[in-house]
Design an enzyme around this catalytic site. Sequence first.
Site, PDB file in Angstrom:
ATOM      1  N   GLY A   1      27.520  38.964  36.511  1.00 46.16           N
ATOM      2  CA  GLY A   1      28.211  38.245  35.584  1.00 46.16           C
ATOM      3  C   GLY A   1      29.601  38.836  35.202  1.00 46.16           C
ATOM      4  N   SER A   2      29.890  38.625  34.241  1.00 51.96           N
ATOM      5  CA  SER A   2      31.211  38.935  33.508  1.00 51.96           C
ATOM      6  C   SER A   2      31.754  40.438  33.494  1.00 51.96           C
ATOM      7  CB  SER A   2      31.652  38.367  32.504  1.00 51.96           C
ATOM      8  OG  SER A   2      31.722  36.973  32.356  1.00 51.96           O
ATOM      9  N   THR A   3      30.535  41.152  33.855  1.00 53.35           N
ATOM     10  CA  THR A   3      30.736  42.886  33.561  1.00 53.35           C
ATOM     11  C   THR A   3      31.814  43.327  34.580  1.00 53.35           C
ATOM     12  OG1 THR A   3      28.961  43.101  34.964  1.00 53.35           O
ATOM     13  CG2 THR A   3      28.432  43.214  32.416  1.00 53.35           C
ATOM     14  N   VAL A   4      32.007  42.452  35.876  1.00 54.25           N
ATOM     15  CA  VAL A   4      32.652  42.755  36.747  1.00 54.25           C
ATOM     16  C   VAL A   4      34.393  42.575  36.691  1.00 54.25           C
ATOM     17  CG1 VAL A   4      30.612  42.501  38.411  1.00 54.25           C
ATOM     18  CG2 VAL A   4      32.456  41.034  38.337  1.00 54.25           C
ATOM     19  N   LYS A   5      34.454  41.810  35.843  1.00 54.17           N
ATOM     20  CA  LYS A   5      36.049  41.327  35.615  1.00 54.17           C
ATOM     21  C   LYS A   5      36.892  42.652  35.601  1.00 54.17           C
ATOM     22  CE  LYS A   5      34.872  37.034  33.461  1.00 54.17           C
ATOM     23  NZ  LYS A   5      34.512  36.126  32.273  1.00 54.17           N
TER      24      LYS A   5
END
Length: 403
Positions: free
Chosen positions: A90-94
């Site tokens: 999810g958004s942790t890679v942003k």
Amino acid sequence: YEGEPGKDLVTTIDMELQQKADQIVEKYLLQMKAGGSSSLLDRAFYVMMNPNTGEILSMVGKKIEYDEDTGERYIVDYSYGTFTTAYEAGSTVKAATVLSAYNEGVIKPGTVLVDQPIKLAGTEAKSSIFNRGGAIAMNDLRALEQSSNSYMFQIALKMAGVNYYYNMPLRPKADTLQRMRNGYAQFGLGVKTGIDLPGEMGGFQGVMDTPGKLLDLAIGQFDTYTPLQLAQYISTIANGGYRIQPRMLKEIRKPSSDGETLGTLVEEVKPKILNRISNTDEEIKHVQEGLRRVYIGSYGSARSKFYDTPYTAAGKTGTAEVVYFGPQKEKYGTNTLNLVHVGYAPYENPEVAYAVVIPWATTNFNTYTSYNNYIAREILDAYFELKENRAKNGLLTSTAEQP
């Protein structure tokens, strides 16, 4: 010939911290399982490492099993799952998405884009959770703080060589997918971390059957990564851009002469830098500021759990909408959520970096649960409490030199 004791291995694990982390992860896993919509939930992971040396301080995996005869539920240790199983993060890679975009030259620090639903020809509109229909101008820092999907989608489109307009067809450059994956790989996402344990996996790469999957990749909902990869990734940002090999082995020593004190040192394992990411120091510091705002900013997605910490910290939350392919084969294809969290502390001079992964946490998309943030906060509190208590008692952080 007469036998003799083998050499002793000193691991990097902080056993007091490991025990506390074990208890916290198990507590919340059981709490979540007791709630509704948790039929698919059966595991949770936590990794904490020193971002400067790669030393693994805590590695936790908990898995729910059932007795075949009685049907009773019990918990088993699944620590090795932190590097042998992989999940959409999810958004942790942003943060990696933004840093890769700087590197590609499609945006620069401070670039403003309009958060809006993204509608490509032949697809449903994709949007940020907090903005299903409006238009909000924001820069890269707020995009990280508030976790803007739309900002990341537009980065992916720019990397594909196009600028967004409503209902546009997407014909990306042929090398776009590989360039994006290469960008993530610099941080350790999608490649093996190099940990000194057997059986590590690199994760699974999704099949891009439609060009729109590029947008999913940019928000962590396409390829899968191990919990250990996520810890290595956030460590790379925390330490200023160096991907360090994680390790469990600290020292090799001669056998103890009395069974109480450690023997003399034979070998001390040194940190190993695998690569330096291609970004400038200024770009990395800019993204670090965005991650700090996630914890303390007025729009911060983890503000409610981290705004009042007695220490400074930074991080990124993630909720991945995924399709279930776990051990319950009869449930294949069920829509579910992964809850993920990465972070580091202290913000100014990081000592620890950490990752929480709770796969298949719930099948109810209408109820937002923050157990990933609870686990991250409680174990980080435990780390600093242990550090403070040891300092008061005159103990080293490491017990390797002590009985």
